[in-house]
Write a protein that holds these residues in place. Structure first.
Motif, mmCIF file in Angstrom:
data_model
loop_
_atom_site.group_PDB
_atom_site.id
_atom_site.type_symbol
_atom_site.label_atom_id
_atom_site.label_comp_id
_atom_site.label_asym_id
_atom_site.label_seq_id
_atom_site.Cartn_x
_atom_site.Cartn_y
_atom_site.Cartn_z
ATOM 1 N N GLN A 165 0.828 -1.212 0.000
ATOM 2 C CA GLN A 165 0.000 0.000 0.000
ATOM 3 C C GLN A 165 0.862 1.262 0.000
ATOM 4 N N LYS A 166 1.959 1.246 0.748
ATOM 5 C CA LYS A 166 2.872 2.399 0.760
ATOM 6 C C LYS A 166 3.444 2.646 -0.637
ATOM 7 N N ILE A 167 3.808 1.567 -1.308
ATOM 8 C CA ILE A 167 4.368 1.691 -2.657
ATOM 9 C C ILE A 167 3.341 2.264 -3.617
ATOM 10 N N ILE A 168 2.096 1.840 -3.489
ATOM 11 C CA ILE A 168 1.040 2.339 -4.367
ATOM 12 C C ILE A 168 0.716 3.801 -4.057
ATOM 13 N N GLU A 169 0.577 4.127 -2.782
ATOM 14 C CA GLU A 169 0.144 5.464 -2.380
ATOM 15 C C GLU A 169 1.239 6.517 -2.494
ATOM 16 N N ASN A 170 2.495 6.164 -2.308
ATOM 17 C CA ASN A 170 3.596 7.137 -2.313
ATOM 18 C C ASN A 170 4.428 7.065 -3.585
ATOM 19 N N ARG A 171 3.807 6.737 -4.672
ATOM 20 C CA ARG A 171 4.546 6.517 -5.917
ATOM 21 C C ARG A 171 5.284 7.745 -6.428
ATOM 22 N N HIS A 172 4.846 8.928 -6.048
ATOM 23 C CA HIS A 172 5.511 10.135 -6.552
ATOM 24 C C HIS A 172 6.563 10.668 -5.596
ATOM 25 N N ASN A 173 6.648 10.122 -4.409
ATOM 26 C CA ASN A 173 7.555 10.673 -3.412
ATOM 27 C C ASN A 173 8.692 9.729 -3.044
ATOM 28 N N GLU A 174 8.362 8.682 -2.316
ATOM 29 C CA GLU A 174 9.370 7.810 -1.711
ATOM 30 C C GLU A 174 9.988 6.789 -2.646
ATOM 31 N N TYR A 175 9.219 6.284 -3.581
ATOM 32 C CA TYR A 175 9.645 5.103 -4.319
ATOM 33 C C TYR A 175 9.930 5.398 -5.783
ATOM 34 N N HIS A 176 10.877 4.646 -6.311
ATOM 35 C CA HIS A 176 11.196 4.682 -7.738
ATOM 36 C C HIS A 176 11.623 3.264 -8.136
ATOM 37 N N PHE A 177 11.030 2.751 -9.188
ATOM 38 C CA PHE A 177 11.410 1.427 -9.681
ATOM 39 C C PHE A 177 11.734 1.513 -11.158
ATOM 40 N N ASP A 178 12.797 0.827 -11.553
ATOM 41 C CA ASP A 178 13.240 0.798 -12.943
ATOM 42 C C ASP A 178 12.690 -0.403 -13.698
ATOM 43 N N LEU A 179 12.228 -1.405 -12.953
ATOM 44 C CA LEU A 179 11.734 -2.631 -13.570
ATOM 45 C C LEU A 179 10.733 -3.279 -12.627
ATOM 46 N N LEU B 164 1.138 -1.175 -11.996
ATOM 47 C CA LEU B 164 2.300 -0.584 -11.329
ATOM 48 C C LEU B 164 3.399 -0.209 -12.332
ATOM 49 N N ALA B 165 3.494 -0.926 -13.435
ATOM 50 C CA ALA B 165 4.471 -0.568 -14.465
ATOM 51 C C ALA B 165 4.122 0.788 -15.064
ATOM 52 N N ASP B 166 2.844 1.053 -15.224
ATOM 53 C CA ASP B 166 2.411 2.344 -15.734
ATOM 54 C C ASP B 166 2.641 3.444 -14.702
ATOM 55 N N ILE B 167 2.326 3.154 -13.458
ATOM 56 C CA ILE B 167 2.514 4.133 -12.379
ATOM 57 C C ILE B 167 3.973 4.546 -12.280
ATOM 58 N N TYR B 168 4.883 3.576 -12.364
ATOM 59 C CA TYR B 168 6.310 3.858 -12.216
ATOM 60 C C TYR B 168 7.028 4.073 -13.544
ATOM 61 N N ASN B 169 6.260 4.024 -14.638
ATOM 62 C CA ASN B 169 6.829 4.246 -15.965
ATOM 63 C C ASN B 169 8.076 3.379 -16.176
ATOM 64 N N CYS B 170 7.899 2.090 -15.947
ATOM 65 C CA CYS B 170 9.021 1.163 -16.076
ATOM 66 C C CYS B 170 8.597 -0.052 -16.903
ATOM 67 N N PRO B 171 9.557 -0.749 -17.481
ATOM 68 C CA PRO B 171 9.236 -1.970 -18.205
ATOM 69 C C PRO B 171 8.742 -3.050 -17.245
ATOM 70 N N ILE B 172 8.021 -3.991 -17.821
ATOM 71 C CA ILE B 172 7.482 -5.102 -17.029
ATOM 72 C C ILE B 172 7.967 -6.418 -17.619
ATOM 73 N N VAL B 173 8.309 -7.340 -16.747
ATOM 74 C CA VAL B 173 8.698 -8.683 -17.156
ATOM 75 C C VAL B 173 7.673 -9.633 -16.553
ATOM 76 N N TYR B 174 7.042 -10.417 -17.422
ATOM 77 C CA TYR B 174 6.127 -11.459 -16.957
ATOM 78 C C TYR B 174 6.933 -12.733 -16.791
#
Length: 161
Positions: free
Chosen positions: A122-136, A149-159
């Motif tokens: 929930q923290k990762i979802i709610e604080n996506r613009h502040n605390e967290y950054h993911f590249d993948l 979440l790939a769209d939220i963090y503008n990162c590639p996704i691997v299934y």
């Protein structure tokens, strides 16, 4: 950090390109250890190579004292796992493969609401613009509710299959 291509014959790439993946979010929701244990070799290799991993899964694993790994366990899915194990006596019930798959899908669908409520997720979802950054983002390709979440963090996704 040098550019890397993450390659595994059993992984389907949705967005195949050169990426610099320092911070990786990995989410595995299926509550059976066989699904998760398959992911461990490449997760451990990524951690050993210095990538920062944030892992959500029904099970924890030994990554040694690697400070680059943050593990979060979906504890409530253990109850679902016990139900699944009891239900897998399908050989005695002589269910068809399609019936078994349907039953497994229904059980996994029950885990998703429990997992989404995990406080750290929930923290990762709610604080996506502040605390967290993911590249993948790495996710299981099985009723995957995490694709957004790939769209939220503008990162590639691997299934992962």
């Amino acid at each position: 950090m040098e550019k890397k291509i993450i390659f595994n014959l059993l992984i389907v790439f949705v967005n195949f390109k050169m990426i610099q993946s320092e911070n990786i979010l990995a989410i595995f929701q299926v509550p059976t250890y066989s699904h998760y244990s398959f992911q461990l070799p490449y997760l451990k290799e990524l951690a050993a190579r210095g990538h920062k991993l944030t892992i959500f899964a029904p099970f924890s694993s030994d990554f040694g004292d690697n400070p680059n790994v943050a593990q979060h366990v979906f504890k409530d899915t253990a109850k679902i796992q016990k139900t699944l194990i009891r239900a897998m006596k399908y050989k005695e019930e002589k269910l068809s493969l399609l019936q078994i798959f349907y039953y497994e899908v229904e059980l996994v669908k029950k885990t998703i609401p429990l997992e989404i409520q995990h406080p750290e997720l929930q923290k990762i979802i709610e604080n996506r613009h502040n605390e967290y950054h993911f590249d993948l983002l790495i996710v299981e390709c099985y009723l995957c509710p995490w694709v957004g979440l790939a769209d939220i963090y503008n990162c590639p996704i691997v299934y992962s299959i």
